[in-house]
Design an enzyme around this catalytic site. Sequence first.
Site, PDB file in Angstrom:
ATOM      1  N   GLU A 182     -22.991  -6.115  51.134  1.00 18.14           N
ATOM      2  CA  GLU A 182     -22.767  -4.682  51.310  1.00 18.14           C
ATOM      3  C   GLU A 182     -23.453  -3.959  50.156  1.00 18.14           C
ATOM      4  O   GLU A 182     -23.152  -4.230  48.994  1.00 18.14           O
ATOM      5  CB  GLU A 182     -21.272  -4.377  51.312  1.00 18.14           C
ATOM      6  CG  GLU A 182     -20.570  -4.987  52.519  1.00 18.14           C
ATOM      7  CD  GLU A 182     -19.070  -4.905  52.436  1.00 18.14           C
ATOM      8  OE1 GLU A 182     -18.452  -4.394  53.378  1.00 18.14           O
ATOM      9  OE2 GLU A 182     -18.506  -5.365  51.416  1.00 18.14           O
ATOM     10  N   MET A 219     -22.907  -2.612  42.222  1.00 17.65           N
ATOM     11  CA  MET A 219     -22.040  -2.236  43.334  1.00 17.65           C
ATOM     12  C   MET A 219     -22.274  -3.060  44.584  1.00 17.65           C
ATOM     13  O   MET A 219     -21.413  -3.079  45.453  1.00 17.65           O
ATOM     14  CB  MET A 219     -22.262  -0.782  43.674  1.00 17.65           C
ATOM     15  CG  MET A 219     -21.036  -0.190  44.308  1.00 17.65           C
ATOM     16  SD  MET A 219     -21.186   1.575  44.258  1.00 17.65           S
ATOM     17  CE  MET A 219     -22.558   1.830  43.161  1.00 17.65           C
ATOM     18  N   PRO A 220     -23.442  -3.731  44.653  1.00 15.61           N
ATOM     19  CA  PRO A 220     -23.493  -4.593  45.844  1.00 15.61           C
ATOM     20  C   PRO A 220     -22.352  -5.603  45.795  1.00 15.61           C
ATOM     21  O   PRO A 220     -21.976  -6.086  44.726  1.00 15.61           O
ATOM     22  CB  PRO A 220     -24.854  -5.294  45.737  1.00 15.61           C
ATOM     23  CG  PRO A 220     -25.379  -5.016  44.385  1.00 15.61           C
ATOM     24  CD  PRO A 220     -24.673  -3.823  43.859  1.00 15.61           C
ATOM     25  N   THR A 221     -21.786  -5.865  46.944  1.00 13.22           N
ATOM     26  CA  THR A 221     -20.690  -6.825  47.060  1.00 13.22           C
ATOM     27  C   THR A 221     -21.119  -7.922  48.016  1.00 13.22           C
ATOM     28  O   THR A 221     -21.587  -7.639  49.122  1.00 13.22           O
ATOM     29  CB  THR A 221     -19.423  -6.115  47.580  1.00 13.22           C
ATOM     30  OG1 THR A 221     -19.072  -5.078  46.656  1.00 13.22           O
ATOM     31  CG2 THR A 221     -18.258  -7.070  47.692  1.00 13.22           C
TER      32      THR A 221
END
Lengths: 63, 63, 63, 63, 63, 63
Positions: free
Chosen positions: B7, C1-3
């Site tokens: 994500e 912030m990438p997950t």
Amino acid sequence: MPTYHVEMMEGRTIEQKKKLVAEITRVSVEILGGAPESVDIIITDIKRENWATGGQLWSEPRS
Amino acid sequence: MPTYHVEMMEGRTIEQKKKLVAEITRVSVEILGGAPESVDIIITDIKRENWATGGQLWSEPRS
Amino acid sequence: MPTYHVEMMEGRTIEQKKKLVAEITRVSVEILGGAPESVDIIITDIKRENWATGGQLWSEPRS
Amino acid sequence: MPTYHVEMMEGRTIEQKKKLVAEITRVSVEILGGAPESVDIIITDIKRENWATGGQLWSEPRS
Amino acid sequence: MPTYHVEMMEGRTIEQKKKLVAEITRVSVEILGGAPESVDIIITDIKRENWATGGQLWSEPRS
Amino acid sequence: MPTYHVEMMEGRTIEQKKKLVAEITRVSVEILGGAPESVDIIITDIKRENWATGGQLWSEPRS
């Protein structure tokens, strides 16, 4: 560090999303502890043709 | 067979995605074993109005 | 912030997980930018009786 | 109460989705029990540039 | 390539899981096309203390 | 119909989970509308060896 994923039918306003993420973060910190900055929330807007309950898409007229 | 879901905030180029999936597949095979063909990666581009950290959407100006 | 969410068959060692998260974080920062601290990775160990390919659980002998 | 998430390459018709959710709900109730109304299914249409197998995006020509 | 994630309350037997993945794969191929080998299904057994409906965990007595 | 998935480090008590699902359901209904019964929440307890931030598992001593 808790991470929330929210799946909701599309059509909610930015105003509703703003309130929702503020409130979820507040109750999360209150109950689980930790800093607000460690709470991530990702919202997914689902189209009615992509959600089914009882074997029927929500884009179809329900009898 | 490992399956990766990524994500990330929307706005990345195809070129970045191409490199990312190639590299993740490479390190996955190197460390976990298995064939590259068994590695699946699904990317989700998240809109700034759908990701919140610290109770605030990323579409809002951060103070 | 990438997950990142990684689903893999159970049985990998801590050593493999340590290397994997270090490497994925490294390539993520290299290709997408951002700070390493903003990269979250969640691993899910899947039991063989809970993963199926081709209509058959991986806990079953494959012909 | 079982909840199904289906990730598929984009491009399927509404007609296919209608049949798919009806059939999955039918087999779910038949095998796991429970009422059809308790079965939720969420479909995610994945763009070819967001799915990779073997380190290559499906939007790229495969050799 | 369609990937299914099934979340269900824990307690189902291997026999039920075997039937479920066989049937979902069959209807998936029938309706969406593709080879059975390209269908992956991942099951998650959820503990009753980890699923809530109507604001109440399923591990609690429901009035 | 909104569905919440919460990923949190393992170790929270049932009491905390009970409060959390009650509060999230309450704010969800308040802000998004709908009946409480249509709100589902699934919690996933993540082991420290399965969550990494900054390229390091949370089971490792952090310098």
